[in-house]
Design a protein around this motif. Structure first.
Motif, PDB file in Angstrom:
ATOM      1  N   ILE A   1      -3.580  -0.593  13.542  1.00 50.65           N
ATOM      2  CA  ILE A   1      -3.671  -0.829  12.209  1.00 50.65           C
ATOM      3  C   ILE A   1      -5.106  -0.498  11.777  1.00 50.65           C
ATOM      4  CG2 ILE A   1      -2.969  -2.199  10.408  1.00 50.65           C
ATOM      5  CD1 ILE A   1      -0.634  -1.723  12.083  1.00 50.65           C
ATOM      6  N   LEU A   2      -5.001   0.385  10.743  1.00 52.78           N
ATOM      7  CA  LEU A   2      -6.585   0.668  10.281  1.00 52.78           C
ATOM      8  C   LEU A   2      -6.876  -0.297   9.324  1.00 52.78           C
ATOM      9  CD1 LEU A   2      -5.708   4.668  10.037  1.00 52.78           C
ATOM     10  CD2 LEU A   2      -7.231   3.626  11.627  1.00 52.78           C
ATOM     11  N   PRO A   3      -8.237  -0.165   8.792  1.00 51.94           N
ATOM     12  CA  PRO A   3      -8.673  -1.090   7.768  1.00 51.94           C
ATOM     13  C   PRO A   3      -7.908  -1.037   6.416  1.00 51.94           C
ATOM     14  CG  PRO A   3     -10.575  -0.094   9.005  1.00 51.94           C
ATOM     15  CD  PRO A   3      -9.436   0.689   9.379  1.00 51.94           C
ATOM     16  N   SER A   4      -7.246   0.063   6.198  1.00 53.19           N
ATOM     17  CA  SER A   4      -6.248  -0.020   4.896  1.00 53.19           C
ATOM     18  C   SER A   4      -4.968  -0.661   5.130  1.00 53.19           C
ATOM     19  CB  SER A   4      -6.066   1.322   4.709  1.00 53.19           C
ATOM     20  OG  SER A   4      -5.495   2.406   5.899  1.00 53.19           O
TER      21      SER A   4
ATOM     22  N   LEU B   1       0.697  -1.337  -0.040  1.00 57.59           N
ATOM     23  CA  LEU B   1       0.104   0.178   0.077  1.00 57.59           C
ATOM     24  C   LEU B   1       1.001   1.323   0.055  1.00 57.59           C
ATOM     25  CD1 LEU B   1      -2.746  -0.799   2.536  1.00 57.59           C
ATOM     26  CD2 LEU B   1      -3.112  -0.237  -0.033  1.00 57.59           C
ATOM     27  N   LEU B   2       1.819   1.164   0.772  1.00 55.77           N
ATOM     28  CA  LEU B   2       2.836   2.580   1.016  1.00 55.77           C
ATOM     29  C   LEU B   2       3.659   2.719  -0.295  1.00 55.77           C
ATOM     30  CD1 LEU B   2       3.866   1.914   4.668  1.00 55.77           C
ATOM     31  CD2 LEU B   2       2.659   3.745   3.589  1.00 55.77           C
ATOM     32  N   ALA B   3       3.922   1.548  -1.226  1.00 55.50           N
ATOM     33  CA  ALA B   3       4.512   1.549  -2.496  1.00 55.50           C
ATOM     34  C   ALA B   3       3.589   2.312  -3.645  1.00 55.50           C
ATOM     35  CB  ALA B   3       5.019   0.419  -2.794  1.00 55.50           C
ATOM     36  N   GLY B   4       2.336   2.451  -3.238  1.00 56.94           N
ATOM     37  CA  GLY B   4       1.406   2.963  -4.093  1.00 56.94           C
ATOM     38  C   GLY B   4       0.634   1.791  -4.709  1.00 56.94           C
ATOM     39  N   CYS B   5       0.444   0.459  -4.508  1.00 55.98           N
ATOM     40  CA  CYS B   5      -0.098  -0.456  -5.211  1.00 55.98           C
ATOM     41  C   CYS B   5      -1.625  -0.357  -4.816  1.00 55.98           C
ATOM     42  CB  CYS B   5       0.255  -1.772  -4.917  1.00 55.98           C
ATOM     43  SG  CYS B   5       1.945  -2.023  -5.304  1.00 55.98           S
ATOM     44  N   SER B   6      -2.492  -0.911  -5.536  1.00 57.05           N
ATOM     45  CA  SER B   6      -4.035  -0.864  -5.391  1.00 57.05           C
ATOM     46  C   SER B   6      -4.063  -2.132  -4.283  1.00 57.05           C
ATOM     47  CB  SER B   6      -4.695  -0.947  -6.671  1.00 57.05           C
ATOM     48  OG  SER B   6      -6.231  -1.139  -6.172  1.00 57.05           O
TER      49      SER B   6
ATOM     50  N   PHE C   1      -7.488   5.994   3.861  1.00 56.89           N
ATOM     51  CA  PHE C   1      -6.675   5.812   5.161  1.00 56.89           C
ATOM     52  C   PHE C   1      -7.240   5.682   6.343  1.00 56.89           C
ATOM     53  CE2 PHE C   1      -3.984   7.835   8.414  1.00 56.89           C
ATOM     54  CZ  PHE C   1      -2.706   6.928   8.145  1.00 56.89           C
ATOM     55  N   LYS C   2      -8.489   6.532   6.445  1.00 60.68           N
ATOM     56  CA  LYS C   2      -9.107   6.580   7.594  1.00 60.68           C
ATOM     57  C   LYS C   2     -10.440   6.225   7.615  1.00 60.68           C
ATOM     58  CE  LYS C   2      -7.128  10.780   9.668  1.00 60.68           C
ATOM     59  NZ  LYS C   2      -7.524  12.274  10.407  1.00 60.68           N
TER      60      LYS C   2
END
Length: 591
Positions: free
Chosen positions: A372-375, A14-19, A44-45
């Motif tokens: 850890i959030l749902p994302s 996710l942090l690397a920008g992947c869907s 994110f939220k």
């Protein structure tokens, strides 16, 4: 840490920008069914709700119906993405660095809406075709690389002094890591601090920073910081200086900004542009231009051009290196990265052209108390645990036992957490309500209720039960051990006994449910090492000589902190060092 390790790969993706999910498969029919289609993605939220309107052949509008993303970060990203996707007629546009979790959820939602319309996703999910970049040369007095707080503050200072300034920001929005911060400024030795009657001094601040950094700070850089805070804070808030509308709340020498860090960055951008600085977004500096050992500009790549920017001085303010796994020590990979996804250590590569020196690159700031959030993104819970630990919230490990003083030394708590496979914040109903209320800026009471429901299987790992036995089963911890831990804690509170971990005990854990447990993790973010500078903010080479024409400010500089940062000190360093870089460069150009 087993559960955390299992989730690490998804988080890094996710942090690397992947869907978070693959694009829907292509429809052999290339024509869409005209209309408006609703969809939801995970930001994110929380949920990002969209309406996507299409004709047979085109996306005509992407409307964000509802979202909970941070103002100035996620809120900016969804607008940027909506505009880009309509402009290029594809969801394959670049995600927004600094808001990649939001971006990934947004892209997923648009893909799903297009799939409902029968879109050919080979076409509408492809990378956009862009024209060949032209070559362009620009001349300026100063080029600032990086649009976070230090870069914008330096650019503003210089523009107000009458210099021509170009600021380069590689992402589509300014703010950097500072937009993710609380925005609190320390004001040690400032006029405001003295008028408030709060006793503090550069020497006292130095001792606090050395203590929390375990005396691993670089003393000359630390002392530079403690000297410049007072006068540079005065400039930041002066109406004839930075004119930033900070205010004092509560006791101490800390000052807050309405809208936190993201609000401060939006205001700083406005003031900087009003001062006359030129801002080039989506423009990444790639190398320094060096002439006979002096830095005389930079080369950069933007959306429409490759730039050669000639300048009398260059200020590096590119932030840290926490997102670059080629620089981050492997020991951190067991934890979640919660910093800015654009912090790739760009300047560390650029200074190789002048044999630039660095220090302390083995250290990044680690912090406990992370959910850890749902994302899949890590989220600090300091405001929530602050409430719970002042009541009867306790931490337990996979054995159902307490293992540290929950509200004691952060470093000691983190070291204790590292020895566990997993740990949970245990709360009774009163603690749970207080914890969630304190976290209201991150998620809602409805979110918490959904997460603690028996049928919820995602993140966060947040469980509720009517009895401790039932909760223990859901957590896969020994029920008898958990009950014994709670009983021992309550007995100590009732007897007024000294806590075994040194915590000041206040209230007992309720003898009857409902009980809750939230899995807690460790995150890392801020880079604590970086470029070596002298007292004039000049970059040093490996022979400890100043590189003519090259300066640095903000997180890109190493040595202010040791192996752990003092809360609010990194944001304060970014803002005040930006002022200092502007001041010394202005003075140098005036000579």
């Amino acid at each position: 840490m087993k559960r955390l390790s299992a989730l690490l790969l998804c988080g890094l993706m996710l942090l690397a920008g992947c869907s978070s999910s693959p694009a829907p498969t292509a429809n052999p029919e290339t024509k869409m069914t005209p209309g408006t289609y609703s969809s939801v993605g995970t930001g994110f939220k929380g949920d990002i709700k969209l309406d996507v309107t299409v004709t047979e052949d085109a996306i005509t509008e992407i409307k964000v119906v509802d979202h909970k993303e941070t103002k100035g970060i996620g809120s900016e990203a969804v607008t940027i993405l909506a505009d880009k996707m309509v402009e290029y007629q594809t969801t394959g546009v670049d995600l927004v660095a600094g808001a990649t979790v939001t971006s990934a959820g947004f892209r997923t939602a648009v893909n799903e809406a297009l799939a409902q319309a029968g879109a050919d996703m080979d076409k509408f999910g492809a990378a956009p075709e862009k024209a060949e970049l032209k070559e362009e040369t620009l001349d300026t007095d100063v080029v600032v690389v990086g649009g976070g707080s230090s870069g914008m503050m330096a650019a503003q200072y210089l523009a107000k002094d009458g210099y021509k300034v170009i600021l380069l920001e590689k992402t589509p929005m300014v703010g950097g890591a500072s937009a993710m911060a609380g925005g609190t400024l320390s004001a040690t030795n400032s006029t405001w601090q003295k008028e408030a009657g709060y006793e503090d001094s550069p020497e006292a601040l130095k001792e606090r920073l050395l203590a929390i950094g375990h005396n691993k700070n670089h003393l000359p850089t630390l002392e530079l910081f403690t000297r410049i805070i007072g006068p540079n804070f005065d400039w930041i808030v002066d109406e004839n200086g930075g004119n930033m509308p900070y205010k004092h709340e509560g006791s101490g020498a800390s000052y807050s900004f309405e809208g936190s860090g993201s609000g401060a960055m939006l205001k700083l951008k406005e003031i900087m542009l009003d001062a006359g600085a030129e801002l080039l977004l989506n423009t990444q500096a790639t190398e320094l231009i060096v002439n006979e050992g002096s830095v005389v500009g930079v080369k950069a790549t933007g959306e429409e051009a490759n730039y050669t920017i000639n300048a009398k001085a260059v200020i590096l303010a590119t932030g840290g290196y926490g997102h670059n796994q080629d620089i981050v020590p492997e020991e951190y990979f067991a934890f979640r990265y919660s910093g800015h996804s654009g912090h790739d250590g760009d300047a560390l590569e650029m200074i190789k052209a002048v044999d630039g020196a660095t220090r302390n690159l083995t250290w990044l700031n680690k912090q406990p108390n992370t959910m850890i959030l749902p994302s899949g993104a890590p989220q600090y819970t300091n405001m929530g645990v602050g409430k719970a630990y002042n009541m009867s919230g306790i931490l337990i490990n996979e054995k159902g036992e307490r293992f540290a003083c929950e509200n004691g030394d952060t470093w000691e708590l983190m070291l204790a957490m590292e020895k566990n496979e997993r740990q949970y914040l245990l709360m009774d109903q009163e603690n749970y309500d207080a914890f969630n209320a304190a976290m209201a800026s991150i998620y809602s009471a409805e979110d918490a209720a959904k997460w603690t429901a028996d049928d919820y299987t995602g993140q966060p790992f947040y469980k509720g039960a009517d009895t401790l036995e039932e909760l223990a089963e859901k957590l896969d911890v020994p029920a008898e051990a958990l009950k014994a831990t709670v009983a021992k804690y309550n007995e100590a509170v009732t007897a007024g006994a000294e806590d075994e971990f040194g915590r000041q005990l206040t209230t007992t854990i309720a003898e009857e449910g409902r009980y809750y447990a939230l899995e807690m993790s460790i995150r890392y973010s801020t880079s604590l090492g970086g470029i070596c500078i002298n007292d004039s903010m000049q970059v040093l080479n490996t022979s400890e000589e100043a590189v003519p024409g090259l300066y640095a400010a903000g997180e890109v500089v190493g040595g202010v902190q040791g192996d752990l940062y003092l809360p609010s000190s990194t944001f304060t360093w970014a803002m005040t060092s930006g002022v200092e870089a502007g001041r010394v460069v202005s003075a140098a150009l005036a000579e």
